[in-house]
Write an enzyme that holds these catalytic residues in place. Structure first.
Site, PDB file in Angstrom:
ATOM      1  N   THR A  19      -2.216  -5.677 -33.281  1.00 19.71           N
ATOM      2  CA  THR A  19      -3.250  -5.724 -32.248  1.00 19.71           C
ATOM      3  C   THR A  19      -2.674  -5.369 -30.890  1.00 19.71           C
ATOM      4  O   THR A  19      -3.295  -4.621 -30.117  1.00 19.71           O
ATOM      5  CB  THR A  19      -3.904  -7.117 -32.196  1.00 19.71           C
ATOM      6  OG1 THR A  19      -4.485  -7.412 -33.461  1.00 19.71           O
ATOM      7  CG2 THR A  19      -4.984  -7.167 -31.133  1.00 19.71           C
ATOM      8  N   LYS A  40     -11.681  -2.577 -35.244  1.00 19.41           N
ATOM      9  CA  LYS A  40     -11.108  -3.514 -36.214  1.00 19.41           C
ATOM     10  C   LYS A  40     -12.129  -3.636 -37.339  1.00 19.41           C
ATOM     11  O   LYS A  40     -13.057  -4.454 -37.275  1.00 19.41           O
ATOM     12  CB  LYS A  40     -10.861  -4.871 -35.544  1.00 19.41           C
ATOM     13  CG  LYS A  40     -10.244  -5.927 -36.455  1.00 19.41           C
ATOM     14  CD  LYS A  40      -8.737  -5.778 -36.575  1.00 19.41           C
ATOM     15  CE  LYS A  40      -8.134  -6.944 -37.370  1.00 19.41           C
ATOM     16  NZ  LYS A  40      -6.681  -6.832 -37.489  1.00 19.41           N
ATOM     17  N   GLY A 119      -5.804  -1.914 -38.898  1.00 16.44           N
ATOM     18  CA  GLY A 119      -5.974  -2.529 -40.208  1.00 16.44           C
ATOM     19  C   GLY A 119      -5.851  -4.039 -40.141  1.00 16.44           C
ATOM     20  O   GLY A 119      -5.766  -4.644 -39.058  1.00 16.44           O
ATOM     21  N   ASN A 178       8.518  -3.344 -32.898  1.00 12.82           N
ATOM     22  CA  ASN A 178       8.013  -4.421 -32.052  1.00 12.82           C
ATOM     23  C   ASN A 178       8.857  -5.672 -32.267  1.00 12.82           C
ATOM     24  O   ASN A 178       8.950  -6.198 -33.379  1.00 12.82           O
ATOM     25  CB  ASN A 178       6.547  -4.710 -32.388  1.00 12.82           C
ATOM     26  CG  ASN A 178       5.957  -5.767 -31.481  1.00 12.82           C
ATOM     27  OD1 ASN A 178       6.240  -5.796 -30.287  1.00 12.82           O
ATOM     28  ND2 ASN A 178       5.150  -6.645 -32.046  1.00 12.82           N
ATOM     29  N   GLN A 179       9.468  -6.163 -31.211  1.00 15.07           N
ATOM     30  CA  GLN A 179      10.352  -7.327 -31.308  1.00 15.07           C
ATOM     31  C   GLN A 179       9.535  -8.602 -31.450  1.00 15.07           C
ATOM     32  O   GLN A 179       8.956  -9.090 -30.494  1.00 15.07           O
ATOM     33  CB  GLN A 179      11.252  -7.416 -30.073  1.00 15.07           C
ATOM     34  CG  GLN A 179      12.289  -8.519 -30.159  1.00 15.07           C
ATOM     35  CD  GLN A 179      13.141  -8.608 -28.900  1.00 15.07           C
ATOM     36  OE1 GLN A 179      12.835  -7.982 -27.890  1.00 15.07           O
ATOM     37  NE2 GLN A 179      14.202  -9.388 -28.959  1.00 15.07           N
TER      38      GLN A 179
END
Length: 226
Positions: A19, A40, A119, A178-179
């Site tokens: 997101t 979404k 997704g 993405n951490q």
């Protein structure tokens, strides 16, 4: 660059930042002067507000969008329990219809320059007894952006998901690191391994951000459109 752009965002797992990355993409396309909206198709864990079920994911996508389109098209299926979509749908007595989602997507695309479709969960999360998120991605036939949650096990998860996307005949347009684990050991080494082995363009690294920090830390769109 074409005036019509659309991408399908999936992830290596639940909770890897789909997101956030989807919203980032919507916002960055909007900053380029394009009418940009997030979609979404299926959301669980929704709350009832003003008589409508809406999820936090959808709220974030709406906040990033710069075009006002019907919620029923942005989020065709909304379920209250925070459980797997196919279970939530079965409990609600609802059949998730891929054709219905495709029609909603087409209506959004008719009124926007860019549609970012997020997704639910990972690539193979079921939608009913026969279909899953992978089937939805194939139905929409969009280039896929993979969000890799940087934590222990991410290399295996990323490579398996990338292979699955390609095996379904989809275009893996790129991936974003993405951490999600601030204490991940050997973060840089894992990132470099993924950059070496992933069969798609590396779109950038998003450092861990606190819940109130919405700073755009990487220009994903510039990398995507190279």
């Amino acid at each position: 660059m074409s005036n019509k752009q659309a991408y399908f965002v999936t992830g290596t797992d639940t909770g890897v930042g789909k997101t956030m990355i989807s919203s980032l993409l919507v916002r960055q396309f909007a900053q380029r002067g394009l009418r940009s909206v997030g979609m979404k198709p299926v959301a669980s864990g929704c709350e009832r507000r003003d008589g409508q079920l809406i999820s936090e994911d959808v709220t974030q996508l709406l906040a990033a969008s710069n075009v006002d389109l019907p919620l029923a098209d942005i989020n065709p299926y909304a379920f209250e329990p925070a459980i797997a979509p196919h279970i939530a749908a079965k409990q609600a007595g609802v059949q998730i219809d891929l054709d219905h989602i495709q029609s909603a997507f087409q209506r959004l695309q008719a009124h926007a320059d860019v549609v970012i479709v997020e997704g639910a969960g990972g690539f193979y999360v079921p939608l009913d007894d026969e279909h899953d998120i992978a089937d939805l991605a194939v139905k929409l036939d969009l280039p896929v952006i993979l969000v890799v949650g940087m934590r222990l096990g991410c290399i295996n998860h990323a490579l398996l998901t990338a292979a699955a996307i390609q095996q379904r005949g989809l275009n893996l347009a790129g991936w974003v690191a993405n951490q999600v684990d601030t204490d991940m050991a050997m973060l840089e080494e894992n990132l470099q391994t993924l950059r070496l082995r992933m069969p798609a363009a590396y779109l950038g690294f998003v450092a861990w951000m606190g819940p109130s920090d919405n700073t755009d830390t990487t220009d994903i769109v510039s990398e995507l459109l190279k």
